[in-house]
Design a protein around this motif. Structure first.
Motif, PDB file in Angstrom:
ATOM      1  N   ASP A  81       6.249 -11.020   2.923  1.00  0.00           N
ATOM      2  CA  ASP A  81       7.858 -11.483   2.945  1.00  0.00           C
ATOM      3  C   ASP A  81       7.726 -12.885   2.820  1.00  0.00           C
ATOM      4  O   ASP A  81       8.721 -13.547   1.909  1.00  0.00           O
ATOM      5  CB  ASP A  81       8.391 -11.269   4.264  1.00  0.00           C
ATOM      6  N   ASN A 121       7.904  -5.967  -3.521  1.00  0.00           N
ATOM      7  CA  ASN A 121       8.595  -6.402  -2.295  1.00  0.00           C
ATOM      8  C   ASN A 121       9.909  -7.279  -2.714  1.00  0.00           C
ATOM      9  O   ASN A 121      11.053  -7.100  -2.131  1.00  0.00           O
ATOM     10  CB  ASN A 121       7.794  -7.168  -1.251  1.00  0.00           C
ATOM     11  N   LYS A 150       0.275  -4.280  10.800  1.00  0.00           N
ATOM     12  CA  LYS A 150       0.908  -4.130   9.837  1.00  0.00           C
ATOM     13  C   LYS A 150       2.148  -5.167  10.034  1.00  0.00           C
ATOM     14  O   LYS A 150       2.582  -5.472   8.861  1.00  0.00           O
ATOM     15  CB  LYS A 150       1.740  -2.623  10.208  1.00  0.00           C
ATOM     16  N   GLN A 207       3.080  -7.229   6.780  1.00  0.00           N
ATOM     17  CA  GLN A 207       4.421  -7.438   6.131  1.00  0.00           C
ATOM     18  C   GLN A 207       5.144  -8.793   5.962  1.00  0.00           C
ATOM     19  O   GLN A 207       5.546  -9.365   5.275  1.00  0.00           O
ATOM     20  CB  GLN A 207       5.210  -6.312   6.834  1.00  0.00           C
TER      21      GLN A 207
END
Length: 822
Positions: free
Chosen positions: A604, A548, A596, A600
């Motif tokens: 992050d 990421n 989800k 995420q």
């Protein structure tokens, strides 16, 4: 007789004697002020009448004196005592009367005389209904003025032990309608009753309907100003003058669900000014007292309150500017207080400003409309030049909350950190930058996220801020009157629910991660491991974070990071992802946000934290011109390398105290600079104190880069001797050096002797097998051989390595030969 009636009350027996005694006492006493009772002359007891009997049995009666003044009294059936309630100094035809349970309010309806109503130009209503504050006589309000008769009645609780929090009054009209009034009061100095201020919020809808959303009592005195308009500005100069002489009140909201009531009561005190902010979304208020110094009272102007979304600005021209953090008002250090002739204060007009929605401000005097924004460059300039920790902390949060162009802003703040990290005493600027940056970036996009993630590295603040003091008090939370909420009301209600039920606080911390990570490291050192599935899940989390983060990289980094596995940091990284995800899934409404999206967000969050740490290294690398630096252990470090090494040491200390992960490769890079910059004794001290961490890649590179001079030999031996077993085992397989054989032999002997207790033995070994007749070595080899034989007999399937007693014997002889220069 089936029924028997006994007199419980009689006007002539129970009231008239008391009235006569009262009239005689008043006649003898000198008159010093307005009369409170009946005119003592020519009293007419024929007008004495009962007007009401309350639920608790107390009797209200009235009579008129010779001047037709109406006297109201109360008789208590329990105590058999009379008391005076109130006297109207005019002729009234009483229709109805009632007193509240606390005997502080009297409601009276009466028919006005024809003489008082005889005015064609201003026709008066036939029946008036009044609410009278009766302790002391200081307030009369008209509740109703109509041409039909009105009856009044205060409601009493069924159980006297559970009184109502306010007074309830019914008004019944002969026109067949009933009204109910709720009158909230509080007692002051045991003898006075005032109306308590109540903030009510009504939501109007497009279909012409409306709802009362909430109401909350406030400890604010409006005096006798009647209707007070809030957030409407002033209609004319007369109203402005009246407002400036009495009070200043504003109600501010924010898209985050905050609700603040700002209040300033005018005072004659010239030394200081007080103002209060009710943080209704937090459940407490703060009353501030700001010192005014030696400035003349004539220079005093009105306090201005400005709504700046996450902040409320309190401004007194020429005196002070107070920027209050409404998201986290608990600690004073999150708010900025400036006094005197300050550059920031000089930019604001001296005239009274009206705060409007959308960060607008209206200047009443000039008619100008201003858009209020924070100046990022000015905030950074202030941050760089202020020597005071509480100002630095407040401005740091402000610039992170309102800053534009995040990449440029982050670099500028990092530069400030490197210049001032050793001068900050009250807080750690690295920790505060990491936590606050993540908070203002992620916590305000999803409802309730600001309550689940930390906003600061500080837990308390005990240092006084010069020029201002504050007192914190708990207040009642707004009472919501509706069941379903949308938009702002949903966020406000969520804030209120958190205040009511979130005990203990739900903010995430790394304590669980710290404990689990230490357990995993300890188990790995002992050769134990959890299940393969557990480790795979954690390491997969780390892989997702790194992938990421790499997707955000635009240009290659100068600092050599992410070029090795670094299992310890990957474990810590994966654990943090796992724990933070579980924390958010447990406390956020997953059905509305989505699993989800939360997953995420966690990736992050951790990725951004690592990105900020990488930016710190990149900024330090560029600052000290290490663009062409090569990863190598040979040679002495430059002044720039020395500076970067100390910066990395400070970063490491700040991050370790919060148990946050570092970018993989950080420890190898740190170790390389340490070897190049520190003398040997300092280097070993750093290693022993766990400041420098020895990594497999770093040690392998060191052994390869450095030749076998006496100085380097001493360094290598000192480093290798301090390696943890799991790294030493890998190093010993590739390092071809007599020192390596010596260390392997020594560790083998140590391990063998620690595992087995020596027992009494009868040796049958063939001593002729020893080629060297060196008794100490012969004896050691004999003991080791016996222990090794016993170990293999007990556990023949135990894993064998390439080390045995023969290897130890040869290594010992070789080492002795080297030491004796043979």
């Amino acid at each position: 007789m089936l029924l028997q009636l006994s007199a419980a009350f009689d006007l002539q027996q129970d009231v008239v004697p008391w009235l006569a005694e009262r009239l005689s006492a008043e006649a003898a006493a000198p008159v010093a002020g307005p009369r409170a009772g009946l005119d003592p002359v020519e009293n007419n007891y024929e007008t004495l009448q009962v007007v009401n009997v309350e639920r608790n049995g107390k009797v209200i009666y009235s009579c008129k004196d010779s001047k037709r003044n109406v006297f109201f009294g109360l008789y208590d059936l329990q105590t058999k005592k009379n008391e005076h309630l109130y006297t109207f100094e005019k002729d009234l035809q009483v229709v109805s009367c009632s007193v509240n349970r606390e005997k502080t309010l009297l409601a009276v309806s009466f028919i006005q005389s024809a003489k008082e109503r005889r005015n064609e130009l201003q026709p008066a209503s036939k029946c008036l209904t009044l609410l009278v504050e009766i302790h002391p006589v200081n307030n009369v309000k008209v509740l109703k003025a109509v041409d039909s008769c009105i009856w009044v009645q205060f409601l009493y609780p069924i159980d006297e032990r559970n009184p109502f929090p306010d007074s309830h009054l019914l008004l019944i009209s002969e026109e067949k309608y009933v009204e109910q009034f709720h009158i909230q009061v509080f007692r002051e100095d045991e003898n006075r009753v005032k109306s308590e201020s109540v903030l009510k919020c009504i939501q109007f809808y497009a279909d012409e309907n409306f709802n009362l959303i909430f109401e909350v009592p406030l400890d604010i005195s409006f005096g006798d100003t009647g209707l007070t308009l809030v957030n409407f500005g002033c209609e004319d100069s007369q109203n402005r003058e009246m407002l400036s002489k009495d009070l200043n009140l504003r109600v501010f909201t924010s898209h985050t669900g905050s609700l603040c009531v700002c209040y300033n009561k005018k005072s004659d005190a010239q030394e200081q000014v007080t103002y209060s902010v009710f943080y209704l979304h937090k459940g407490y208020s703060k009353t501030f007292a700001a010192e005014l110094g030696t400035l003349e009272h004539q220079s005093m102007k009105n306090i201005t309150f400005l709504n700046l979304d996450y902040y409320v600005a309190v401004y007194l021209p020429g005196h002070f500017f107070h920027l209050l953090n409404t998201q986290h008002p608990d600690l004073m250090c999150y708010s900025l207080f400036l006094t005197g002739e300050n550059e920031t204060m000089n930019l604001i007009p001296d005239g009274p400003l009206q705060s409007l929605s959308g960060a607008l401000a209206w200047d009443w005097c000039s008619g100008k409309l201003f858009r209020v924004n924070f100046n990022q460059s000015s905030l950074l300039h202030f941050l760089q030049n202020s020597p005071l920790d509480y100002e630095r902390l407040a401005v740091l949060h402000c610039v992170l909350a309102w800053g534009r162009n995040p990449k440029v802003l982050e670099v500028q703040i990092i530069q400030w950190i490197f210049e001032n990290m050793w001068t900050c005493r009250a807080f750690d600027p690295i920790q505060e930058f990491l936590i606050a940056s993540l908070y203002w970036k992620f916590c305000l996009d999803i409802s309730n996220m600001d309550k689940l993630l930390p906003h600061s590295s500080l837990r308390s603040w005990n240092t006084e801020i010069p020029g201002v003091t504050s007192v914190t008090e708990e207040i009642l939370l707004p009472l919501m009157k509706v069941q379903s909420f949308k938009g702002y009301w949903e966020k406000l209600n969520s804030n209120l629910e958190y205040v009511k039920y979130a005990k203990p606080h739900l903010q995430y911390n790394n304590n669980v991660v710290r404990r689990e990570w230490r357990n995993l490291i300890s188990e790995e050192k002992k050769g134990k491991r959890r299940s393969t599935v557990y480790f795979r899940n954690i390491l997969e989390n780390a892989v997702k974070v790194i992938s990421n983060l790499e997707a955000w990289i635009v240009e290659p980094r100068l600092a050599l990071l992410f070029q090795e596995e670094d299992n310890q940091q990957r474990l810590l990284m994966g654990l943090m992802v796992s724990e933070l995800k579980e924390h958010l899934l447990r406390n956020l409404p997953v059905q509305f946000i989505g699993k989800k999206k939360i997953e995420q967000l966690v990736l992050d969050y951790v990725s951004k934290m690592l990105d900020l740490l990488c930016q710190m290294l990149e900024t330090s690398w560029r600052k000290h011109n290490l663009h062409s630096w090569v990863f190598h252990f040979d040679g002495r470090g430059s002044a720039g390398e020395f500076a970067v090494f100390h910066t990395m040491t400070q970063i490491l200390d700040s991050v370790n105290r919060m148990c946050l992960p570092l970018p993989p490769g950080f420890h190898t890079l740190h170790m390389t600079l340490g070897v190049r910059c520190l003398p040997l004794h300092s280097l070993l001290r750093y290693i022993d104190d766990k400041v420098l961490l020895l990594t497999e890649k770093g040690v392998m590179k060191l052994l390869k880069d450095l030749d076998n001079t006496e100085k380097n030999e001493k360094l290598k031996f000192s480093i290798v001797a301090r390696l943890p077993p799991f790294i030493m085992q890998k190093i010993s397989q590739v390092w071809d050096h007599p020192v390596n054989s010596h260390i392997i032999s020594r560790n083998y002997v140590k391990r063998l002797l620690q595992k087995h207790k020596r027992q009494s033995r009868n040796s049958t070994m063939d001593k002729s097998s020893f080629l060297i007749e060196f008794l100490p070595l012969n004896y050691l080899i004999e003991v080791l051989t016996e222990l090794e034989t016993a170990r293999q007999a007990l556990n023949p399937f135990e894993g064998c390595d390439s080390v045995d007693t023969k290897f130890v014997e040869e290594a010992a002889l070789k080492q002795t030969t080297i030491l004796l220069n043979l």
